[in-house]
Write a protein that holds these residues in place. Structure first.
Motif, PDB file in Angstrom:
ATOM      1  N   GLY A  15       7.677   3.996   5.704  1.00 29.93           N
ATOM      2  CA  GLY A  15       7.121   3.683   4.389  1.00 29.93           C
ATOM      3  C   GLY A  15       6.476   4.823   3.615  1.00 29.93           C
ATOM      4  N   LEU A  16       6.659   6.068   4.037  1.00 26.33           N
ATOM      5  CA  LEU A  16       6.070   7.196   3.316  1.00 26.33           C
ATOM      6  C   LEU A  16       6.573   7.239   1.874  1.00 26.33           C
ATOM      7  CD1 LEU A  16       4.459   9.887   3.239  1.00 26.33           C
ATOM      8  CD2 LEU A  16       6.560  11.018   3.974  1.00 26.33           C
TER       9      LEU A  16
ATOM     10  N   GLN B 278      -3.130   8.376   4.334  1.00 28.55           N
ATOM     11  CA  GLN B 278      -3.209   7.533   5.531  1.00 28.55           C
ATOM     12  C   GLN B 278      -2.870   8.322   6.790  1.00 28.55           C
ATOM     13  OE1 GLN B 278      -1.210   6.202   2.708  1.00 28.55           O
ATOM     14  NE2 GLN B 278      -3.235   5.547   2.060  1.00 28.55           N
ATOM     15  N   SER B 279      -2.320   9.518   6.582  1.00 30.14           N
ATOM     16  CA  SER B 279      -1.984  10.337   7.742  1.00 30.14           C
ATOM     17  C   SER B 279      -1.975  11.816   7.377  1.00 30.14           C
ATOM     18  CB  SER B 279      -0.635   9.914   8.339  1.00 30.14           C
ATOM     19  OG  SER B 279       0.378   9.966   7.373  1.00 30.14           O
ATOM     20  N   LEU B 280      -2.052  12.617   8.418  1.00 27.69           N
ATOM     21  CA  LEU B 280      -2.041  14.064   8.281  1.00 27.69           C
ATOM     22  C   LEU B 280      -0.894  14.602   9.128  1.00 27.69           C
ATOM     23  CD1 LEU B 280      -3.282  16.890   7.644  1.00 27.69           C
ATOM     24  CD2 LEU B 280      -4.734  16.572   9.654  1.00 27.69           C
TER      25      LEU B 280
ATOM     26  N   MET C  36       0.841  -1.191   0.000  1.00 21.95           N
ATOM     27  CA  MET C  36       0.000   0.000   0.000  1.00 21.95           C
ATOM     28  C   MET C  36       0.883   1.251   0.000  1.00 21.95           C
ATOM     29  SD  MET C  36      -2.972   1.026   2.680  1.00 21.95           S
ATOM     30  CE  MET C  36      -2.150   1.842   4.031  1.00 21.95           C
ATOM     31  N   SER C  37       0.572   2.155  -0.880  1.00 25.17           N
ATOM     32  CA  SER C  37       1.327   3.401  -0.980  1.00 25.17           C
ATOM     33  C   SER C  37       1.009   4.304   0.211  1.00 25.17           C
ATOM     34  CB  SER C  37       0.947   4.103  -2.279  1.00 25.17           C
ATOM     35  OG  SER C  37       1.463   5.393  -2.303  1.00 25.17           O
ATOM     36  N   LYS C  38       2.026   4.738   0.913  1.00 32.28           N
ATOM     37  CA  LYS C  38       1.818   5.599   2.078  1.00 32.28           C
ATOM     38  C   LYS C  38       1.806   7.059   1.645  1.00 32.28           C
ATOM     39  CE  LYS C  38       2.865   4.637   6.202  1.00 32.28           C
ATOM     40  NZ  LYS C  38       2.324   4.650   7.500  1.00 32.28           N
ATOM     41  N   VAL C  39       0.698   7.726   1.950  1.00 34.40           N
ATOM     42  CA  VAL C  39       0.525   9.127   1.576  1.00 34.40           C
ATOM     43  C   VAL C  39       0.254   9.941   2.830  1.00 34.40           C
ATOM     44  CG1 VAL C  39      -0.876  10.756   0.233  1.00 34.40           C
ATOM     45  CG2 VAL C  39      -0.480   8.440  -0.648  1.00 34.40           C
TER      46      VAL C  39
ATOM     47  N   PHE D  79      11.738  18.408  -1.340  1.00 31.22           N
ATOM     48  CA  PHE D  79      12.795  18.477  -2.359  1.00 31.22           C
ATOM     49  C   PHE D  79      14.162  18.195  -1.739  1.00 31.22           C
ATOM     50  CE2 PHE D  79       9.873  21.784  -4.511  1.00 31.22           C
ATOM     51  CZ  PHE D  79       9.093  20.782  -5.069  1.00 31.22           C
ATOM     52  N   GLU D  80      14.381  18.724  -0.557  1.00 30.82           N
ATOM     53  CA  GLU D  80      15.645  18.504   0.155  1.00 30.82           C
ATOM     54  C   GLU D  80      15.793  17.011   0.512  1.00 30.82           C
ATOM     55  OE1 GLU D  80      17.212  19.858   4.465  1.00 30.82           O
ATOM     56  OE2 GLU D  80      16.100  21.425   3.381  1.00 30.82           O
ATOM     57  N   LEU D  81      14.707  16.418   1.006  1.00 29.66           N
ATOM     58  CA  LEU D  81      14.745  15.004   1.416  1.00 29.66           C
ATOM     59  C   LEU D  81      14.894  14.056   0.225  1.00 29.66           C
ATOM     60  CD1 LEU D  81      12.023  14.974   4.217  1.00 29.66           C
ATOM     61  CD2 LEU D  81      14.477  14.600   4.519  1.00 29.66           C
ATOM     62  N   GLN D  82      14.457  14.488  -0.954  1.00 29.51           N
ATOM     63  CA  GLN D  82      14.552  13.628  -2.141  1.00 29.51           C
ATOM     64  C   GLN D  82      15.998  13.281  -2.487  1.00 29.51           C
ATOM     65  OE1 GLN D  82      12.140  15.941  -4.890  1.00 29.51           O
ATOM     66  NE2 GLN D  82      10.431  14.512  -4.673  1.00 29.51           N
ATOM     67  N   GLU D  83      16.947  14.090  -2.012  1.00 29.63           N
ATOM     68  CA  GLU D  83      18.355  13.767  -2.245  1.00 29.63           C
ATOM     69  C   GLU D  83      18.728  12.457  -1.559  1.00 29.63           C
ATOM     70  OE1 GLU D  83      20.763  17.204  -1.240  1.00 29.63           O
ATOM     71  OE2 GLU D  83      19.367  18.510  -2.326  1.00 29.63           O
ATOM     72  N   ASP D  84      18.196  12.243  -0.340  1.00 27.09           N
ATOM     73  CA  ASP D  84      18.483  11.009   0.400  1.00 27.09           C
ATOM     74  C   ASP D  84      17.391   9.948   0.227  1.00 27.09           C
ATOM     75  OD1 ASP D  84      20.909  11.950   1.510  1.00 27.09           O
ATOM     76  OD2 ASP D  84      19.776  13.069   3.027  1.00 27.09           O
ATOM     77  N   TYR D  85      16.204  10.387  -0.155  1.00 25.20           N
ATOM     78  CA  TYR D  85      15.054   9.488  -0.341  1.00 25.20           C
ATOM     79  C   TYR D  85      14.492   9.720  -1.744  1.00 25.20           C
ATOM     80  CZ  TYR D  85      15.196   9.261   4.794  1.00 25.20           C
ATOM     81  OH  TYR D  85      15.584   9.102   6.108  1.00 25.20           O
ATOM     82  N   PRO D  86      15.176   9.182  -2.769  1.00 20.37           N
ATOM     83  CA  PRO D  86      14.777   9.466  -4.153  1.00 20.37           C
ATOM     84  C   PRO D  86      13.370   8.967  -4.521  1.00 20.37           C
ATOM     85  CG  PRO D  86      16.538   7.833  -4.077  1.00 20.37           C
ATOM     86  CD  PRO D  86      16.347   8.330  -2.686  1.00 20.37           C
TER      87      PRO D  86
END
Length: 184
Positions: free
Chosen positions: A43-44, A132-134, A1-4, A64-71
């Protein structure tokens, strides 16, 4: 399940912040980053915002900053109606366009310009159905635009115990400020 996770909070003017380089923005981003990293470790995959000035766009910058470590982390912007930035000043429009240009998915929920508050209620409903979360920067002591979203989320939580609400309060922000000052 995709975590959103749906990310929202106060608009910048509600916090008395009128410049992007305000020190408070740095601390808000640090608080958001801390929560998002915790969600990523669980799992986000997607962060969902509506592109409002303030917490939502600052949150986009953190993504955008986190995408460097979490592509694999992705940002979706679902605006409540088309041309939401139409009446913003030039500087805010440019900032918004910069964020939108880097998002992984951008769409408007209503294909019409602003008509009535129902468009915001529709956005809230859709966001709460799709996530799934806020993650919300909101303090019940200071009412503001996030209160409506927060109330809707609490209703969802009553019927869905798996729905998670993560609140960043002003006390939490104070902790982040003290933590950051302790580091330097």
């Amino acid at each position: 399940m995709s975590k959103v996770v749906c990310l929202t909070g106060y608009k910048s003017f509600e916090l008395g912040i009128f410049k992007q380089d305000d020190k408070a923005v740095y601390y808000i981003k640090q608080a958001l980053k801390k929560e998002l990293i915790d969600l990523l470790d669980n799992g986000l995959e997607w962060v969902l915002i509506s592109g409002q000035l303030g917490v939502e766009l600052w949150g986009a910058e953190v993504v955008f900053e986190l995408q460097e470590d979490y592509p694999n982390l992705k940002l979706a912007i679902l605006t409540p109606f088309i041309n939401q930035e139409e009446k913003w000043n030039e500087q805010n429009k440019e900032y918004y366009e910069m964020i939108v240009s880097q998002a992984d998915f951008v769409e408007s929920i209503s294909k019409e310009p602003y008509k009535n508050p129902q468009q915001f209620r529709n956005r809230n409903q859709l966001f709460l159905q799709k996530s799934q979360s806020l993650l919300i920067l909101y303090d019940e002591e200071k009412e503001g635009s996030p209160q409506y979203f927060f109330q809707e989320a609490k209703k969802i939580k009553e019927s869905n115990p798996y729905f998670e609400i993560r609140t960043i309060s002003f006390d939490d922000l104070q902790w982040v400020v003290e933590e950051e000052q302790w580091k330097s």
